[in-house]
Design a protein around this motif. Structure first.
Motif, short mmCIF file in Angstrom:
data_model
loop_
_atom_site.label_atom_id
_atom_site.label_comp_id
_atom_site.label_asym_id
_atom_site.label_seq_id
_atom_site.Cartn_x
_atom_site.Cartn_y
_atom_site.Cartn_z
N ALA A 125 45.45 43.25 40.54
CA ALA A 125 46.56 44.19 40.61
C ALA A 125 47.82 43.52 40.09
CB ALA A 125 46.78 44.68 42.04
N GLU A 139 52.12 44.10 39.89
CA GLU A 139 53.15 44.87 40.57
C GLU A 139 54.54 44.43 40.12
OE1 GLU A 139 54.11 46.07 45.25
OE2 GLU A 139 52.67 44.49 44.76
N TYR A 140 55.43 45.42 39.97
CA TYR A 140 56.83 45.12 39.62
C TYR A 140 57.73 45.71 40.70
CZ TYR A 140 61.31 45.00 37.24
OH TYR A 140 62.63 44.76 36.92
N SER A 163 58.42 49.43 44.63
CA SER A 163 57.70 48.78 43.53
C SER A 163 56.73 49.77 42.91
CB SER A 163 56.94 47.54 44.04
OG SER A 163 55.86 47.94 44.87
N GLU A 206 52.73 49.66 40.99
CA GLU A 206 51.56 48.79 40.88
C GLU A 206 50.47 49.47 40.06
OE1 GLU A 206 49.66 46.22 44.26
OE2 GLU A 206 48.63 48.15 44.24
N THR A 207 49.73 48.66 39.31
CA THR A 207 48.54 49.16 38.63
C THR A 207 47.41 48.17 38.87
OG1 THR A 207 47.63 49.95 36.51
CG2 THR A 207 49.07 48.01 36.43
N LYS A 262 55.13 52.37 45.41
CA LYS A 262 54.96 51.82 46.75
C LYS A 262 56.30 51.65 47.46
CE LYS A 262 52.09 48.33 46.98
NZ LYS A 262 51.47 47.02 46.61
N THR A 283 47.75 36.58 46.64
CA THR A 283 48.85 37.10 45.82
C THR A 283 49.71 35.94 45.34
OG1 THR A 283 50.51 37.32 47.57
CG2 THR A 283 48.90 39.08 47.37
N ARG A 314 53.73 35.80 43.83
CA ARG A 314 54.95 36.52 43.45
C ARG A 314 55.90 35.56 42.74
NH1 ARG A 314 58.35 40.74 47.27
NH2 ARG A 314 60.01 41.18 45.77
#
Length: 228
Positions: A75, A77-78, A85, A87-88, A122, A225, A227
């Motif tokens: 995934a 996410e921005y 945010s 997400e794709t 999100k 994750t 970030r």
């Protein structure tokens, strides 16, 4: 006293700008991008909801189901802000469709590959210390390809099987848990898709059977994750 007043006035003038800058600074320190590497289970339904055409004579009580799949997913996410945010996800998921009820055990469609193109917006909740729960929702388009006629469907005369690509919707909930101050963390995520497909079996050029199906999969993931 004059100098004290001058310093106080300067501090008062700077304070609003400092307060406005604080969220941006916090956001910048956490990073605008997040990548997630998951282990994921995809659990579709695939139950028949309607029969459009039936030249083979489905027995009463005939039903279908799709098997679960276990795959790696990614995934991206921005973050527009600490709370919002987009997400794709990236994955392909293999499945087979078998008979249930009066068709129990029958192999109907093999080697199905689904690419669930999904984008969710999100909302991230704050105030939970190091736990960062979120909810999301967004559109999903299922690209379905590589369908092969199962041996039992072929025995009934089917020469081709097709599942239609479809647009649907996804709901999402999960939690991110930072492990350190360098961007590494854990994430637990659950999505429920609401999407149907049309299954078409052909015998030569003729449509022998066409049915509507609810896919509506649960997609449950856990992983790391980063970030930045």
């Amino acid at each position: 006293m004059t100098h004290l007043k001058t310093h106080c006035l300067a501090a008062a003038a700077i304070l609003p700008f400092a307060l406005l800058a604080s969220p941006a600074s916090a956001q910048e320190s956490e990073g605008l991008f997040q990548i997630k590497a998951f282990l994921t289970t995809v659990q579709p339904d695939a139950a028949i909801t309607e029969v459009n055409a039936d030249l083979i004579g489905l027995p009463a009580g005939a039903q279908t189901s799709a098997d679960n799949s276990y795959i790696p997913t990614i995934a991206a996410e921005y973050f527009f802000s600490p709370n919002f945010s987009v997400e794709t996800i990236c994955c392909v998921t293999p499945h087979e469709v078998d008979g249930e009820g009066a068709l129990a055990g029958a192999s109907l469609i093999d080697d199905i590959i689904i690419l669930p193109a999904t984008v969710t917006a999100k909302y991230h909740f704050t105030g939970f210390d190091r736990f960062k729960p979120y909810v999301g929702a967004g559109p999903a388009y299922f690209f379905i390809f590589n369908e092969e006629v199962g041996v039992d469907a072929a025995a009934l005369g089917a020469t081709d099987a097709d599942l239609s690509d479809e647009l649907g919707f996804a709901l999402q909930a999960g939690v991110d848990v930072p492990l350190n101050d360098n961007g590494l963390g854990l994430s637990f995520d659950a999505k429920r898709y609401f999407i149907d497909t049309t299954a078409t079996f052909r015998a030569g050029s003729a449509i022998a059977l066409q049915t509507e199906h609810e896919l509506d999969p649960w997609v449950i993931s856990a992983g790391l994750t980063y970030r930045f």
